[in-house]
Design a protein around this motif. Structure first.
Motif, PDB file in Angstrom:
ATOM      1  N   ALA A 132       0.831  -1.201   0.000  1.00 46.16           N
ATOM      2  CA  ALA A 132       0.000   0.000   0.000  1.00 46.16           C
ATOM      3  C   ALA A 132       0.867   1.254   0.000  1.00 46.16           C
ATOM      4  N   ALA A 133       1.909   1.253   0.817  1.00 47.12           N
ATOM      5  CA  ALA A 133       2.816   2.396   0.853  1.00 47.12           C
ATOM      6  C   ALA A 133       3.562   2.548  -0.460  1.00 47.12           C
ATOM      7  N   ALA A 134       3.993   1.421  -1.032  1.00 42.71           N
ATOM      8  CA  ALA A 134       4.730   1.461  -2.296  1.00 42.71           C
ATOM      9  C   ALA A 134       3.876   1.999  -3.437  1.00 42.71           C
ATOM     10  N   LEU A 135       2.590   1.697  -3.414  1.00 41.12           N
ATOM     11  CA  LEU A 135       1.687   2.200  -4.455  1.00 41.12           C
ATOM     12  C   LEU A 135       1.364   3.673  -4.260  1.00 41.12           C
ATOM     13  N   ALA A 136       1.236   4.095  -3.009  1.00 37.10           N
ATOM     14  CA  ALA A 136       0.864   5.489  -2.729  1.00 37.10           C
ATOM     15  C   ALA A 136       2.036   6.445  -2.907  1.00 37.10           C
ATOM     16  N   ALA A 137       3.236   5.997  -2.580  1.00 42.65           N
ATOM     17  CA  ALA A 137       4.400   6.891  -2.524  1.00 42.65           C
ATOM     18  C   ALA A 137       4.647   7.688  -3.800  1.00 42.65           C
ATOM     19  N   PRO A 138       4.694   7.063  -4.981  1.00 46.34           N
ATOM     20  CA  PRO A 138       4.995   7.863  -6.179  1.00 46.34           C
ATOM     21  C   PRO A 138       3.899   8.863  -6.525  1.00 46.34           C
ATOM     22  N   LEU A 139       2.704   8.631  -6.032  1.00 55.82           N
ATOM     23  CA  LEU A 139       1.583   9.528  -6.332  1.00 55.82           C
ATOM     24  C   LEU A 139       1.622  10.794  -5.481  1.00 55.82           C
ATOM     25  N   VAL A 140       2.323  10.740  -4.357  1.00 54.42           N
ATOM     26  CA  VAL A 140       2.375  11.900  -3.456  1.00 54.42           C
ATOM     27  C   VAL A 140       3.805  12.382  -3.223  1.00 54.42           C
ATOM     28  N   GLY A 141       4.771  11.804  -3.948  1.00 59.70           N
ATOM     29  CA  GLY A 141       6.156  12.215  -3.796  1.00 59.70           C
ATOM     30  C   GLY A 141       6.768  11.845  -2.464  1.00 59.70           C
ATOM     31  N   ALA A 142       6.348  10.707  -1.911  1.00 62.58           N
ATOM     32  CA  ALA A 142       6.829  10.277  -0.600  1.00 62.58           C
ATOM     33  C   ALA A 142       7.933   9.238  -0.740  1.00 62.58           C
ATOM     34  N   ARG A 143       8.643   9.032   0.341  1.00 59.90           N
ATOM     35  CA  ARG A 143       9.601   7.948   0.429  1.00 59.90           C
ATOM     36  C   ARG A 143       8.999   6.836   1.282  1.00 59.90           C
ATOM     37  N   VAL A 144       9.517   5.630   1.131  1.00 60.57           N
ATOM     38  CA  VAL A 144       8.986   4.471   1.855  1.00 60.57           C
ATOM     39  C   VAL A 144      10.078   3.881   2.730  1.00 60.57           C
ATOM     40  N   ALA A 145       9.827   3.872   4.036  1.00 61.56           N
ATOM     41  CA  ALA A 145      10.728   3.232   5.000  1.00 61.56           C
ATOM     42  C   ALA A 145       9.977   2.064   5.620  1.00 61.56           C
ATOM     43  N   VAL A 146      10.285   0.874   5.175  1.00 63.62           N
ATOM     44  CA  VAL A 146       9.579  -0.316   5.648  1.00 63.62           C
ATOM     45  C   VAL A 146      10.161  -0.759   6.984  1.00 63.62           C
ATOM     46  N   MET A 147       9.302  -0.915   7.977  1.00 64.03           N
ATOM     47  CA  MET A 147       9.708  -1.467   9.270  1.00 64.03           C
ATOM     48  C   MET A 147       9.182  -2.901   9.340  1.00 64.03           C
ATOM     49  N   GLU A 148      10.058  -3.849   9.124  1.00 65.97           N
ATOM     50  CA  GLU A 148       9.671  -5.255   9.048  1.00 65.97           C
ATOM     51  C   GLU A 148       9.880  -5.940  10.394  1.00 65.97           C
TER      52      GLU A 148
END
Length: 201
Positions: A132-148
């Motif tokens: 969900a974050a990966a799909l949203a990020a390019p649409l809002v110019g965000a970066r993704v920091a995954v906490m696994e």
């Protein structure tokens, strides 16, 4: 637990994300508003993920504005603005409910990330939430920091599936489709994430 080293690691990672969180253009964060950290999580319930977030949220709040998106229902609160998405047909580990979960969380992330300033989406797994974050990020110019927290490793083990076993061909088909779906979502996360944080960071 080595709090000094852990705190320094948190400061180092959040500083990097805040400064370069303008979609990769590398402009100084001082020219923008405070960075925003949007945490995406299935639900706030007692457990390891919540314990980690109790450590991280106050430190993130020192560097920017923190908010949370969750499917819910939540049994705990972290004292920051929280959006509960809801949805009876959404679930990150059921098929086809996982697709609905990704859709709802993606939409909520896009809505929450609107506005100016650097944005970091912080999903709490590298599967459906991370997708969900990966799909949203390019649409809002965000970066993704995954906490696994272990989901990505656990879902591909025999024990994970035997604990969720049931009888009947319908269940077997759904489990087969769920496995395939989670693998695709995990691959998407690995390709699009900017930073991965695992236990011990």
């Amino acid at each position: 637990r080595g709090h000094g080293r852990r705190d320094e690691a948190i400061r180092r990672r959040t500083r990097h994300l805040a400064v370069t969180g303008d979609g990769g253009h590398g402009r100084s964060a001082s020219t923008h508003r405070r960075p925003r950290f949007v945490i995406l999580v299935w639900a706030l319930v007692p457990g390891g993920t919540l314990s980690v977030l109790r450590d991280w949220v106050p430190r993130l709040a020192q560097r920017g504005d923190v908010s949370i998106i969750s499917l819910g229902p939540n049994r705990e609160s972290l004292g920051v603005p929280t959006v509960i998405v809801g949805g009876r047909r959404s679930h990150p580990f059921r098929f086809p409910n996982a697709l609905g979960y990704v859709g709802r969380m993606t939409s909520a992330a896009i809505r929450s990330a609107r506005g100016r300033g650097p944005i970091v989406l912080m999903p709490q797994d590298a599967l459906a939430t991370g997708a969900a974050a990966a799909l949203a990020a390019p649409l809002v110019g965000a970066r993704v920091a995954v906490m696994e927290h272990g989901s990505a490793a656990a879902f591909d083990t025999h024990r994970f599936w035997t604990e969720r076993s049931a009888s009947g061909w319908v269940w077997r088909v759904r489990q087969h489709l769920l496995r395939a779906t989670l693998r695709v979502l995990h691959g998407l996360v690995l390709r699009r994430m900017d930073v991965a944080l695992v236990a011990g960071d």
